[in-house]
Design an enzyme around this catalytic site. Structure first.
Site, PDB file in Angstrom:
ATOM      1  N   CYS A  72      40.392 -12.558 -11.162  1.00  0.00           N
ATOM      2  CA  CYS A  72      39.270 -11.772 -10.636  1.00  0.00           C
ATOM      3  C   CYS A  72      38.094 -12.661 -10.284  1.00  0.00           C
ATOM      4  CB  CYS A  72      38.865 -10.715 -11.643  1.00  0.00           C
ATOM      5  SG  CYS A  72      38.585 -11.387 -13.274  1.00  0.00           S
ATOM      6  N   GLU A 123      38.916 -10.087  -0.459  1.00  0.00           N
ATOM      7  CA  GLU A 123      39.448 -10.776  -1.643  1.00  0.00           C
ATOM      8  C   GLU A 123      40.904 -11.142  -1.366  1.00  0.00           C
ATOM      9  OE1 GLU A 123      40.147  -8.351  -5.164  1.00  0.00           O
ATOM     10  OE2 GLU A 123      39.729 -10.060  -6.441  1.00  0.00           O
ATOM     11  N   GLU A 138      36.013  -3.206 -14.723  1.00  0.00           N
ATOM     12  CA  GLU A 138      35.988  -4.609 -14.289  1.00  0.00           C
ATOM     13  C   GLU A 138      36.848  -4.672 -13.037  1.00  0.00           C
ATOM     14  OE1 GLU A 138      34.231  -6.925 -15.542  1.00  0.00           O
ATOM     15  OE2 GLU A 138      33.845  -6.457 -17.630  1.00  0.00           O
TER      16      GLU A 138
END
Ligand code: NAD
Length: 473
Positions: free
Chosen positions: A280, A377, A246
Protein backbone atom coordinates in the site's frame (compact mmCIF):
# COMPACT_ATOMS: atom_id res chain seq x y z
CA UNK A 1 -3.97 -31.78 -1.21
CA UNK A 2 -4.45 -30.24 2.22
CA UNK A 3 -8.00 -29.18 3.06
CA UNK A 4 -8.27 -26.33 5.56
CA UNK A 5 -11.31 -25.72 7.78
CA UNK A 6 -13.10 -22.77 9.29
CA UNK A 7 -12.52 -22.17 12.99
CA UNK A 8 -15.70 -21.18 14.80
CA UNK A 9 -16.11 -21.21 18.58
CA UNK A 10 -12.77 -22.97 18.98
CA UNK A 11 -13.81 -25.84 16.69
CA UNK A 12 -12.70 -26.88 13.24
CA UNK A 13 -15.73 -26.60 10.94
CA UNK A 14 -15.91 -28.30 7.54
CA UNK A 15 -18.00 -26.80 4.75
CA UNK A 16 -19.92 -28.39 1.92
CA UNK A 17 -17.78 -26.79 -0.78
CA UNK A 18 -14.07 -25.92 -0.99
CA UNK A 19 -12.22 -23.78 -3.52
CA UNK A 20 -8.67 -23.98 -4.80
CA UNK A 21 -5.95 -21.54 -3.76
CA UNK A 22 -3.39 -21.12 -6.53
CA UNK A 23 0.38 -20.60 -6.32
CA UNK A 24 0.98 -17.54 -8.55
CA UNK A 25 4.50 -18.74 -9.44
CA UNK A 26 3.46 -22.15 -10.80
CA UNK A 27 -0.35 -21.96 -11.07
CA UNK A 28 -0.46 -25.20 -9.05
CA UNK A 29 -3.00 -25.70 -6.29
CA UNK A 30 -1.56 -24.92 -2.85
CA UNK A 31 -4.54 -26.05 -0.79
CA UNK A 32 -8.31 -26.19 -0.54
CA UNK A 33 -10.10 -23.37 1.23
CA UNK A 34 -13.49 -23.77 2.90
CA UNK A 35 -16.43 -21.94 1.35
CA UNK A 36 -18.49 -20.49 4.17
CA UNK A 37 -22.06 -19.29 3.72
CA UNK A 38 -23.99 -16.71 5.71
CA UNK A 39 -25.04 -19.28 8.31
CA UNK A 40 -21.35 -19.89 9.12
CA UNK A 41 -20.89 -16.16 9.48
CA UNK A 42 -23.89 -16.00 11.83
CA UNK A 43 -22.42 -18.85 13.91
CA UNK A 44 -19.03 -17.13 14.06
CA UNK A 45 -20.54 -13.80 15.12
CA UNK A 46 -22.75 -15.53 17.73
CA UNK A 47 -19.70 -17.35 19.14
CA UNK A 48 -17.73 -14.11 19.27
CA UNK A 49 -20.64 -12.37 21.02
CA UNK A 50 -20.82 -15.14 23.65
CA UNK A 51 -17.05 -14.97 24.19
CA UNK A 52 -17.04 -11.18 24.47
CA UNK A 53 -18.37 -11.02 28.06
CA UNK A 54 -15.69 -13.19 29.69
CA UNK A 55 -12.86 -12.00 27.40
CA UNK A 56 -13.56 -8.31 27.96
CA UNK A 57 -13.72 -8.96 31.72
CA UNK A 58 -10.41 -10.85 31.72
CA UNK A 59 -7.64 -9.11 33.60
CA UNK A 60 -5.62 -6.84 31.33
CA UNK A 61 -2.33 -8.52 32.30
CA UNK A 62 -3.76 -11.95 31.45
CA UNK A 63 -4.84 -10.70 28.01
CA UNK A 64 -1.34 -9.26 27.48
CA UNK A 65 0.11 -12.64 28.47
CA UNK A 66 -2.12 -14.44 25.94
CA UNK A 67 -1.00 -12.05 23.19
CA UNK A 68 2.62 -12.83 24.04
CA UNK A 69 1.80 -16.54 23.83
CA UNK A 70 0.40 -15.91 20.33
CA UNK A 71 3.75 -14.33 19.41
CA UNK A 72 5.54 -17.43 20.77
CA UNK A 73 3.25 -19.64 18.70
CA UNK A 74 3.99 -17.62 15.55
CA UNK A 75 7.69 -18.04 16.27
CA UNK A 76 7.39 -21.80 16.82
CA UNK A 77 5.52 -22.21 13.53
CA UNK A 78 7.54 -19.66 11.59
CA UNK A 79 8.97 -22.02 8.99
CA UNK A 80 5.62 -23.57 8.02
CA UNK A 81 3.91 -20.17 7.90
CA UNK A 82 6.67 -18.72 5.71
CA UNK A 83 6.44 -21.54 3.17
CA UNK A 84 2.65 -21.39 3.02
CA UNK A 85 2.81 -17.63 2.59
CA UNK A 86 5.34 -17.85 -0.23
CA UNK A 87 3.28 -20.50 -1.97
CA UNK A 88 -0.04 -18.65 -1.83
CA UNK A 89 1.18 -15.06 -2.10
CA UNK A 90 4.29 -15.43 -4.23
CA UNK A 91 6.76 -13.34 -2.22
CA UNK A 92 10.20 -14.92 -1.79
CA UNK A 93 11.18 -16.55 1.48
CA UNK A 94 14.06 -14.05 1.70
CA UNK A 95 13.72 -11.46 -1.04
CA UNK A 96 15.31 -8.16 -2.10
CA UNK A 97 16.76 -6.50 1.01
CA UNK A 98 15.03 -9.19 3.08
CA UNK A 99 11.51 -8.03 2.18
CA UNK A 100 9.89 -11.47 1.91
CA UNK A 101 7.99 -14.07 3.90
CA UNK A 102 10.67 -14.06 6.60
CA UNK A 103 10.04 -10.37 7.11
CA UNK A 104 6.27 -10.86 7.06
CA UNK A 105 6.24 -13.59 9.71
CA UNK A 106 9.04 -11.88 11.68
CA UNK A 107 7.15 -8.59 11.53
CA UNK A 108 3.97 -10.35 12.65
CA UNK A 109 5.82 -11.60 15.75
CA UNK A 110 7.30 -8.16 16.46
CA UNK A 111 3.95 -6.40 16.06
CA UNK A 112 2.24 -8.96 18.28
CA UNK A 113 4.78 -8.44 21.06
CA UNK A 114 4.62 -4.66 20.70
CA UNK A 115 0.82 -4.80 20.97
CA UNK A 116 1.03 -6.99 24.07
CA UNK A 117 3.16 -4.29 25.70
CA UNK A 118 0.70 -1.45 25.02
CA UNK A 119 -1.81 -0.27 27.59
CA UNK A 120 -4.64 2.24 27.73
CA UNK A 121 -4.73 3.19 31.42
CA UNK A 122 -7.63 5.06 32.97
CA UNK A 123 -7.07 8.81 32.71
CA UNK A 124 -8.02 11.07 35.59
CA UNK A 125 -8.78 14.40 34.00
CA UNK A 126 -10.18 16.24 37.00
CA UNK A 127 -10.00 15.75 40.75
CA UNK A 128 -10.94 18.87 42.69
CA UNK A 129 -13.57 20.14 45.08
CA UNK A 130 -16.20 20.21 42.29
CA UNK A 131 -15.86 16.78 40.71
CA UNK A 132 -13.78 13.73 39.99
CA UNK A 133 -13.67 12.68 36.31
CA UNK A 134 -12.11 9.56 34.83
CA UNK A 135 -11.92 8.47 31.19
CA UNK A 136 -12.08 4.74 30.53
CA UNK A 137 -11.40 2.94 27.25
CA UNK A 138 -13.87 0.11 26.75
CA UNK A 139 -13.87 -2.63 24.12
CA UNK A 140 -16.51 -2.40 21.41
CA UNK A 141 -17.73 -5.98 21.07
CA UNK A 142 -17.20 -8.15 17.99
CA UNK A 143 -14.66 -6.78 15.51
CA UNK A 144 -14.86 -7.86 11.87
CA UNK A 145 -11.49 -7.91 10.11
CA UNK A 146 -10.99 -8.00 6.34
CA UNK A 147 -7.34 -7.97 5.22
CA UNK A 148 -6.04 -7.95 1.61
CA UNK A 149 -3.82 -10.42 -0.25
CA UNK A 150 -0.52 -8.51 -0.38
CA UNK A 151 0.64 -8.88 3.25
CA UNK A 152 -2.05 -11.32 4.35
CA UNK A 153 -0.63 -12.50 7.66
CA UNK A 154 0.99 -9.26 8.79
CA UNK A 155 -2.12 -7.17 8.09
CA UNK A 156 -4.30 -9.78 9.83
CA UNK A 157 -2.01 -9.38 12.86
CA UNK A 158 -2.31 -5.58 12.66
CA UNK A 159 -6.10 -5.93 12.82
CA UNK A 160 -6.49 -8.74 15.29
CA UNK A 161 -3.90 -8.11 18.00
CA UNK A 162 -5.05 -4.64 19.09
CA UNK A 163 -8.67 -5.83 18.91
CA UNK A 164 -7.95 -8.78 21.23
CA UNK A 165 -5.58 -6.78 23.43
CA UNK A 166 -8.34 -4.30 24.29
CA UNK A 167 -10.89 -7.05 25.06
CA UNK A 168 -12.83 -7.37 21.82
CA UNK A 169 -13.51 -10.67 20.09
CA UNK A 170 -12.87 -11.17 16.39
CA UNK A 171 -14.25 -12.68 13.21
CA UNK A 172 -11.70 -12.49 10.40
CA UNK A 173 -12.26 -13.01 6.69
CA UNK A 174 -9.00 -13.17 4.74
CA UNK A 175 -8.77 -12.52 1.01
CA UNK A 176 -9.93 -15.56 -0.98
CA UNK A 177 -6.65 -15.28 -2.92
CA UNK A 178 -4.45 -15.78 0.16
CA UNK A 179 -6.49 -17.37 2.97
CA UNK A 180 -4.33 -20.35 3.95
CA UNK A 181 -1.64 -18.79 6.15
CA UNK A 182 -4.35 -17.01 8.11
CA UNK A 183 -6.44 -20.18 8.42
CA UNK A 184 -3.41 -21.97 9.82
CA UNK A 185 -2.63 -19.11 12.19
CA UNK A 186 -6.20 -18.94 13.55
CA UNK A 187 -6.07 -22.71 14.12
CA UNK A 188 -2.82 -22.29 16.11
CA UNK A 189 -4.17 -19.28 18.01
CA UNK A 190 -7.23 -21.24 19.09
CA UNK A 191 -4.98 -23.58 21.08
CA UNK A 192 -4.16 -20.54 23.22
CA UNK A 193 -7.30 -18.38 23.27
CA UNK A 194 -10.68 -19.29 24.82
CA UNK A 195 -13.27 -20.62 22.31
CA UNK A 196 -15.11 -17.94 20.32
CA UNK A 197 -12.55 -15.19 20.94
CA UNK A 198 -10.97 -15.53 17.47
CA UNK A 199 -13.00 -17.02 14.58
CA UNK A 200 -12.37 -17.29 10.86
CA UNK A 201 -14.73 -17.56 7.90
CA UNK A 202 -13.59 -17.79 4.29
CA UNK A 203 -15.42 -17.77 0.99
CA UNK A 204 -14.77 -16.84 -2.60
CA UNK A 205 -17.33 -14.04 -2.66
CA UNK A 206 -19.99 -12.24 -0.69
CA UNK A 207 -19.04 -12.95 2.90
CA UNK A 208 -17.12 -9.64 3.26
CA UNK A 209 -20.13 -7.50 2.45
CA UNK A 210 -22.31 -9.72 4.68
CA UNK A 211 -19.87 -8.95 7.51
CA UNK A 212 -20.08 -5.22 6.89
CA UNK A 213 -23.89 -5.47 7.10
CA UNK A 214 -23.99 -7.85 10.08
CA UNK A 215 -25.85 -6.34 13.06
CA UNK A 216 -23.78 -8.40 15.54
CA UNK A 217 -20.49 -6.78 14.50
CA UNK A 218 -19.60 -3.50 16.22
CA UNK A 219 -16.56 -2.47 14.20
CA UNK A 220 -14.98 -3.27 10.86
CA UNK A 221 -11.29 -2.94 10.24
CA UNK A 222 -10.54 -3.16 6.55
CA UNK A 223 -7.37 -2.95 4.51
CA UNK A 224 -7.78 -3.03 0.76
CA UNK A 225 -8.82 -0.96 -2.19
CA UNK A 226 -10.66 2.36 -2.00
CA UNK A 227 -13.79 1.19 -3.92
CA UNK A 228 -14.23 -1.77 -1.53
CA UNK A 229 -13.65 0.57 1.43
CA UNK A 230 -16.45 2.82 0.20
CA UNK A 231 -18.76 -0.16 -0.15
CA UNK A 232 -17.95 -1.31 3.38
CA UNK A 233 -18.65 2.18 4.69
CA UNK A 234 -22.06 2.14 3.05
CA UNK A 235 -22.93 -1.31 4.40
CA UNK A 236 -21.56 -0.53 7.84
CA UNK A 237 -24.00 2.35 8.25
CA UNK A 238 -26.80 -0.14 9.08
CA UNK A 239 -25.79 -0.24 12.75
CA UNK A 240 -23.25 2.61 12.72
CA UNK A 241 -20.24 0.31 12.96
CA UNK A 242 -16.98 1.94 13.90
CA UNK A 243 -14.54 1.81 11.02
CA UNK A 244 -10.85 1.75 10.38
CA UNK A 245 -10.23 1.93 6.63
CA UNK A 246 -6.68 1.53 5.33
CA UNK A 247 -7.13 1.94 1.60
CA UNK A 248 -5.15 2.47 -1.57
CA UNK A 249 -2.25 4.82 -2.12
CA UNK A 250 -0.21 6.40 -4.87
CA UNK A 251 2.73 7.60 -2.81
CA UNK A 252 5.08 10.13 -4.37
CA UNK A 253 8.78 10.37 -3.60
CA UNK A 254 10.55 13.66 -4.35
CA UNK A 255 14.32 13.54 -4.83
CA UNK A 256 16.13 16.84 -4.27
CA UNK A 257 19.24 17.71 -6.33
CA UNK A 258 21.64 17.53 -3.34
CA UNK A 259 21.27 13.76 -2.70
CA UNK A 260 24.09 11.26 -3.04
CA UNK A 261 22.59 9.21 -5.88
CA UNK A 262 24.67 6.11 -5.13
CA UNK A 263 23.46 6.07 -1.52
CA UNK A 264 19.75 6.72 -2.05
CA UNK A 265 19.14 4.71 -5.24
CA UNK A 266 19.13 1.27 -3.50
CA UNK A 267 16.83 2.62 -0.78
CA UNK A 268 14.45 4.12 -3.32
CA UNK A 269 14.47 0.90 -5.31
CA UNK A 270 13.64 -1.16 -2.22
CA UNK A 271 10.81 1.25 -1.31
CA UNK A 272 9.27 1.06 -4.76
CA UNK A 273 9.73 -2.67 -5.39
CA UNK A 274 8.80 -3.66 -1.84
CA UNK A 275 6.83 -6.90 -2.21
CA UNK A 276 7.09 -6.49 -5.99
CA UNK A 277 5.36 -3.11 -5.71
CA UNK A 278 2.32 -4.74 -4.10
CA UNK A 279 2.51 -2.69 -0.92
CA UNK A 280 0.00 0.00 0.00
CA UNK A 281 2.66 2.48 1.04
CA UNK A 282 5.27 1.57 -1.60
CA UNK A 283 6.82 4.50 -3.43
CA UNK A 284 4.73 4.57 -6.60
CA UNK A 285 5.72 7.82 -8.36
CA UNK A 286 9.29 9.09 -8.30
CA UNK A 287 9.87 12.81 -8.94
CA UNK A 288 13.56 13.50 -9.61
CA UNK A 289 15.18 16.91 -10.05
CA UNK A 290 16.43 17.50 -13.61
CA UNK A 291 20.04 18.08 -12.42
CA UNK A 292 20.37 14.48 -11.26
CA UNK A 293 17.66 12.86 -13.38
CA UNK A 294 19.97 10.95 -15.74
CA UNK A 295 22.24 9.75 -12.94
CA UNK A 296 19.30 8.55 -10.84
CA UNK A 297 17.80 6.71 -13.82
CA UNK A 298 21.15 5.03 -14.52
CA UNK A 299 21.65 3.98 -10.87
CA UNK A 300 18.14 2.54 -10.56
CA UNK A 301 18.49 0.74 -13.90
CA UNK A 302 21.69 -0.93 -12.77
CA UNK A 303 19.96 -2.22 -9.64
CA UNK A 304 16.85 -3.36 -11.54
CA UNK A 305 18.95 -5.29 -14.08
CA UNK A 306 20.62 -7.22 -11.25
CA UNK A 307 17.36 -8.27 -9.63
CA UNK A 308 16.26 -11.90 -9.97
CA UNK A 309 12.51 -12.46 -10.42
CA UNK A 310 11.34 -16.04 -9.91
CA UNK A 311 9.63 -18.66 -7.78
CA UNK A 312 9.84 -17.42 -4.20
CA UNK A 313 10.72 -20.88 -2.90
CA UNK A 314 13.97 -20.90 -4.91
CA UNK A 315 17.17 -19.63 -3.33
CA UNK A 316 18.53 -16.31 -4.57
CA UNK A 317 15.21 -14.92 -5.79
CA UNK A 318 14.71 -11.20 -5.11
CA UNK A 319 11.16 -10.66 -6.37
CA UNK A 320 8.32 -13.13 -6.89
CA UNK A 321 5.38 -13.08 -9.31
CA UNK A 322 2.39 -10.75 -9.10
CA UNK A 323 -0.10 -12.36 -6.76
CA UNK A 324 -2.94 -12.70 -9.25
CA UNK A 325 -3.83 -12.39 -12.91
CA UNK A 326 -5.96 -9.25 -12.54
CA UNK A 327 -3.02 -7.45 -10.95
CA UNK A 328 -0.66 -8.67 -13.69
CA UNK A 329 -3.12 -7.58 -16.38
CA UNK A 330 -3.33 -4.11 -14.80
CA UNK A 331 0.46 -3.76 -14.77
CA UNK A 332 0.67 -4.80 -18.45
CA UNK A 333 -2.15 -2.38 -19.33
CA UNK A 334 -0.47 0.54 -17.54
CA UNK A 335 2.89 -0.31 -19.11
CA UNK A 336 1.44 -0.37 -22.61
CA UNK A 337 -0.42 2.88 -22.00
CA UNK A 338 2.84 4.51 -20.83
CA UNK A 339 4.62 3.18 -23.94
CA UNK A 340 1.98 4.74 -26.17
CA UNK A 341 2.39 8.01 -24.25
CA UNK A 342 6.10 8.09 -25.15
CA UNK A 343 7.50 6.60 -21.93
CA UNK A 344 11.10 5.40 -22.21
CA UNK A 345 11.52 1.88 -20.81
CA UNK A 346 14.91 1.73 -19.10
CA UNK A 347 14.52 -1.97 -18.31
CA UNK A 348 11.86 -4.66 -18.17
CA UNK A 349 8.51 -3.99 -19.81
CA UNK A 350 8.12 -7.41 -21.43
CA UNK A 351 6.07 -10.15 -19.82
CA UNK A 352 8.03 -13.41 -19.93
CA UNK A 353 6.66 -16.59 -21.52
CA UNK A 354 5.71 -19.54 -19.37
CA UNK A 355 3.46 -20.20 -16.40
CA UNK A 356 3.16 -17.87 -13.44
CA UNK A 357 2.13 -14.25 -13.09
CA UNK A 358 5.62 -12.88 -13.63
CA UNK A 359 6.60 -9.39 -14.73
CA UNK A 360 10.15 -8.06 -14.57
CA UNK A 361 11.26 -5.06 -12.52
CA UNK A 362 10.46 -2.19 -14.88
CA UNK A 363 11.51 1.47 -14.88
CA UNK A 364 9.79 3.99 -17.13
CA UNK A 365 11.42 7.40 -17.68
CA UNK A 366 10.15 10.49 -19.52
CA UNK A 367 6.58 10.07 -18.34
CA UNK A 368 4.64 12.65 -16.44
CA UNK A 369 1.36 13.43 -14.73
CA UNK A 370 -1.64 12.74 -16.95
CA UNK A 371 -0.31 9.30 -17.92
CA UNK A 372 -2.16 6.44 -16.19
CA UNK A 373 1.04 4.90 -14.81
CA UNK A 374 1.63 8.11 -12.86
CA UNK A 375 -1.95 8.97 -11.95
CA UNK A 376 -3.15 5.51 -10.90
CA UNK A 377 -1.99 3.02 -8.29
CA UNK A 378 -0.03 0.42 -10.28
CA UNK A 379 0.49 -2.01 -7.37
CA UNK A 380 3.19 -3.89 -9.24
CA UNK A 381 6.89 -3.90 -10.24
CA UNK A 382 6.84 -0.86 -12.51
CA UNK A 383 7.98 2.60 -11.45
CA UNK A 384 7.47 5.87 -13.36
CA UNK A 385 10.37 8.33 -13.00
CA UNK A 386 9.21 11.90 -13.51
CA UNK A 387 11.49 14.88 -14.18
CA UNK A 388 10.91 18.15 -12.36
CA UNK A 389 12.71 21.49 -12.23
CA UNK A 390 10.85 23.42 -9.51
CA UNK A 391 10.41 21.65 -6.18
CA UNK A 392 7.23 23.54 -5.30
CA UNK A 393 5.76 22.29 -8.53
CA UNK A 394 6.84 18.74 -7.60
CA UNK A 395 5.03 19.06 -4.26
CA UNK A 396 1.92 20.36 -6.02
CA UNK A 397 1.99 17.40 -8.43
CA UNK A 398 2.59 14.95 -5.58
CA UNK A 399 -0.51 16.31 -3.84
CA UNK A 400 -2.61 16.24 -6.98
CA UNK A 401 -4.08 12.83 -6.14
CA UNK A 402 -7.21 11.49 -4.48
CA UNK A 403 -4.91 9.34 -2.34
CA UNK A 404 -2.96 10.43 0.74
CA UNK A 405 -1.30 7.43 2.35
CA UNK A 406 2.43 8.25 2.43
CA UNK A 407 5.01 10.42 0.73
CA UNK A 408 8.73 11.09 0.95
CA UNK A 409 11.38 13.69 0.30
CA UNK A 410 15.00 12.66 -0.24
CA UNK A 411 17.72 15.25 0.39
CA UNK A 412 20.89 16.04 2.27
CA UNK A 413 19.58 19.24 3.85
CA UNK A 414 17.32 17.64 6.46
CA UNK A 415 15.53 20.85 7.46
CA UNK A 416 14.64 21.64 3.87
CA UNK A 417 13.57 18.04 3.20
CA UNK A 418 11.44 17.94 6.36
CA UNK A 419 9.74 21.26 5.57
CA UNK A 420 8.83 19.97 2.10
CA UNK A 421 7.74 16.56 3.42
CA UNK A 422 5.34 18.27 5.81
CA UNK A 423 3.66 19.95 2.84
CA UNK A 424 2.69 16.54 1.47
CA UNK A 425 -0.98 15.67 2.00
CA UNK A 426 -0.53 12.22 3.49
CA UNK A 427 -0.69 10.22 6.70
CA UNK A 428 3.04 9.54 6.89
CA UNK A 429 5.68 11.92 5.54
CA UNK A 430 9.08 10.28 5.31
CA UNK A 431 12.51 11.92 4.90
CA UNK A 432 15.25 9.82 3.30
CA UNK A 433 13.19 6.66 3.63
CA UNK A 434 9.79 5.41 2.48
CA UNK A 435 7.33 2.74 3.64
CA UNK A 436 9.47 1.92 6.66
CA UNK A 437 6.60 1.47 9.07
CA UNK A 438 7.10 0.37 12.67
CA UNK A 439 4.86 -0.67 15.57
CA UNK A 440 5.52 2.39 17.73
CA UNK A 441 4.54 4.99 15.09
CA UNK A 442 0.88 5.55 14.10
CA UNK A 443 0.11 4.77 10.46
CA UNK A 444 -2.94 5.68 8.40
CA UNK A 445 -4.17 7.60 5.41
CA UNK A 446 -5.90 10.87 4.61
CA UNK A 447 -8.20 11.72 1.67
CA UNK A 448 -9.35 8.54 -0.15
CA UNK A 449 -6.58 6.47 1.44
CA UNK A 450 -8.98 6.07 4.35
CA UNK A 451 -9.25 7.08 7.96
CA UNK A 452 -8.29 5.81 11.36
CA UNK A 453 -4.78 4.80 12.31
CA UNK A 454 -3.07 1.57 13.18
CA UNK A 455 -0.18 0.86 15.58
CA UNK A 456 0.95 2.32 18.85
CA UNK A 457 -1.37 3.79 21.46
CA UNK A 458 -3.48 5.68 18.90
CA UNK A 459 -4.02 2.48 16.94
CA UNK A 460 -5.03 0.60 20.07
CA UNK A 461 -7.54 3.29 21.02
CA UNK A 462 -9.38 2.67 17.71
CA UNK A 463 -10.69 -0.60 19.15
CA UNK A 464 -12.30 1.12 22.12
CA UNK A 465 -14.96 3.65 22.95
CA UNK A 466 -14.62 6.22 25.67
CA UNK A 467 -16.64 6.07 28.83
CA UNK A 468 -16.38 9.20 30.93
CA UNK A 469 -17.21 8.71 34.59
CA UNK A 470 -18.00 11.86 36.55
CA UNK A 471 -18.55 11.93 40.30
CA UNK A 472 -20.02 15.20 41.51
CA UNK A 473 -18.64 16.24 44.84
P1 NAD B 1 -9.74 -5.49 -2.35
O1 NAD B 1 -10.44 -4.26 -1.91
O2 NAD B 1 -10.09 -6.06 -3.66
O3 NAD B 1 -9.97 -6.68 -1.31
C1 NAD B 1 -9.63 -6.56 0.06
C2 NAD B 1 -10.47 -7.51 0.86
O4 NAD B 1 -11.84 -7.14 0.80
C3 NAD B 1 -10.43 -8.95 0.42
O5 NAD B 1 -10.42 -9.77 1.58
C4 NAD B 1 -11.73 -9.12 -0.34
O6 NAD B 1 -12.18 -10.44 -0.37
C5 NAD B 1 -12.67 -8.25 0.46
N1 NAD B 1 -13.82 -7.70 -0.25
C6 NAD B 1 -14.01 -7.54 -1.60
N2 NAD B 1 -15.19 -6.93 -1.84
C7 NAD B 1 -15.75 -6.68 -0.63
C8 NAD B 1 -16.96 -6.03 -0.22
N3 NAD B 1 -17.83 -5.51 -1.09
N4 NAD B 1 -17.22 -5.93 1.11
C9 NAD B 1 -16.34 -6.42 2.01
N5 NAD B 1 -15.19 -7.05 1.68
C10 NAD B 1 -14.91 -7.18 0.37
O7 NAD B 1 -8.19 -5.14 -2.23
P2 NAD B 1 -6.97 -6.08 -2.62
O8 NAD B 1 -6.92 -6.15 -4.11
O9 NAD B 1 -7.02 -7.35 -1.83
O10 NAD B 1 -5.72 -5.24 -2.08
C11 NAD B 1 -5.08 -4.27 -2.83
C12 NAD B 1 -5.46 -2.89 -2.37
O11 NAD B 1 -5.28 -2.79 -0.95
C13 NAD B 1 -4.58 -1.79 -2.93
O12 NAD B 1 -5.38 -0.68 -3.32
C14 NAD B 1 -3.69 -1.37 -1.77
O13 NAD B 1 -3.20 -0.08 -1.83
C15 NAD B 1 -4.61 -1.58 -0.64
N6 NAD B 1 -3.83 -1.77 0.61
C16 NAD B 1 -3.85 -0.76 1.52
C17 NAD B 1 -3.11 -0.87 2.69
C18 NAD B 1 -3.09 0.22 3.71
O14 NAD B 1 -2.64 -0.01 4.82
N7 NAD B 1 -3.58 1.40 3.42
C19 NAD B 1 -2.35 -2.03 2.91
C20 NAD B 1 -2.36 -3.04 1.95
C21 NAD B 1 -3.13 -2.89 0.80
Amino acid sequence: MEKFNLIIDGKSVATERYFEVINPATLEVVGLCPSADNSHLDQAVAAAQRAFGPWSATDDAVRAQKINELADALEQNMEELMRLLTMEMGKPLGGYQGIGSGMEVGGSIAWTRATAALTLPVEIIQDNEDAYIEVHRKPLGVVGSIPPWNWPLMIAIWHVMPALRTGNTVVIKPSSLTPLTTLRFVEIANRILPPGVFNIVTAEKGIGSAMARHPGISKMVFTGSTPTGKNIMENASCNLKRLTLELGGNDAGIVLPDVDVAVVAPQIFASAFNNNGQTCAALKRLYVHEEIYERMCAALTEIARGVVTGNGLDAGVDLGPLQNKDQLDLVVELAEDARRAGGKFLCGGVKPEGPGYFYPATLVAEVSDGVRLVDEEQFGPILPIIRYSDVNDAVRRANNSVFGLGGSVWGRDIQQAKALAMQLECGTAWVNTHATIQPNAPFGGVKESGFGVEFARDGLAEYTSIQTVKIQK
